[in-house]
Design a protein around this motif. Structure first.
Motif, short mmCIF file in Angstrom:
data_model
loop_
_atom_site.label_atom_id
_atom_site.label_comp_id
_atom_site.label_asym_id
_atom_site.label_seq_id
_atom_site.Cartn_x
_atom_site.Cartn_y
_atom_site.Cartn_z
N ASP A 24 0.79 -1.23 0.00
CA ASP A 24 0.00 0.00 0.00
C ASP A 24 0.83 1.28 0.00
OD1 ASP A 24 0.99 -0.28 2.56
OD2 ASP A 24 -0.83 0.40 3.54
N LEU A 25 2.15 1.17 -0.01
CA LEU A 25 2.99 2.36 0.02
C LEU A 25 4.39 2.04 -0.45
CD1 LEU A 25 3.19 5.39 0.99
CD2 LEU A 25 4.08 4.47 3.14
N LEU A 26 4.90 2.86 -1.33
CA LEU A 26 6.31 2.77 -1.72
C LEU A 26 7.11 3.48 -0.63
CD1 LEU A 26 8.00 3.19 -5.03
CD2 LEU A 26 8.59 4.85 -3.27
N ILE A 27 8.16 2.83 -0.16
CA ILE A 27 9.05 3.44 0.83
C ILE A 27 10.47 3.40 0.30
CG2 ILE A 27 10.02 3.33 3.17
CD1 ILE A 27 7.43 2.10 4.13
N GLY A 28 11.13 4.56 0.30
CA GLY A 28 12.54 4.65 -0.03
C GLY A 28 13.34 4.76 1.25
N HIS A 29 14.50 4.11 1.26
CA HIS A 29 15.40 4.15 2.42
C HIS A 29 16.76 4.59 1.91
CE1 HIS A 29 17.69 1.69 5.72
NE2 HIS A 29 17.74 2.99 5.95
N ALA A 30 17.17 5.80 2.29
CA ALA A 30 18.43 6.37 1.82
C ALA A 30 19.41 6.53 2.98
CB ALA A 30 18.18 7.72 1.17
N ASP A 31 20.69 6.43 2.66
CA ASP A 31 21.76 6.66 3.62
C ASP A 31 22.73 7.65 2.97
OD1 ASP A 31 24.10 6.60 5.18
OD2 ASP A 31 23.79 4.51 5.73
#
Length: 143
Positions: free
Chosen positions: A64-71
């Motif tokens: 139900d949601l696109l999640i981006g994880h950045a460092d």
């Protein structure tokens, strides 16, 4: 770590497109653990969530949601952030950013979480700074 996972579950439940969650703190403060726990809680499963330390950005297309994880730790120049396409992620979903202070500007409606180690082993202090867009959801994040 149990408190981190409880916070992550609450946060995962209120994330929506356009959100930016900045995760600050020293090395080892728990930023990656919190991000992983948010992604897994929103996925509803123990999915693999590798650190984006070398890839800089990982994308999770959840039900139900696109999640981006950045460092952003390894970025040498704040201008490098523009090449990651973080604006596109925020337009389509939510974005979790470790080391947000390495960027001059980040897109989205910011919720900034700062984790600090304490004198007690495995205990962290949490500071929350939220934009107006988070006002209706702040009560949910409280323990």
């Amino acid at each position: 770590m149990a408190a981190t996972h409880r916070l992550a579950a609450r946060l995962a439940g209120v994330l929506r497109p356009g959100d930016l969650v900045g995760l600050s703190g020293d090395l080892g403060a728990g930023k990656s653990e919190l991000a992983r726990a948010v992604i897994r809680a929103r996925a509803g499963a123990e999915i693999e969530v590798p650190s984006p330390t070398f890839t800089l950005l990982q994308i999770y297309e959840l039900r139900d949601l696109l999640i981006g994880h950045a460092d952003l730790y390894r970025l040498g120049d704040p201008d490098e952030v523009r090449t990651l396409g973080l604006e596109d992620v925020v337009e389509r979903g939510a974005l979790l950013v470790e080391w947000p202070e390495h960027a001059e500007h980040l897109p989205g409606d910011p919720l900034m979480l700062t984790l600090q180690e304490t004198e007690r082993p495995n205990a962290r202090r949490l500071r929350i700074d939220a934009s107006a867009g988070w006002a209706d959801r702040m009560r949910t994040l409280q323990p």
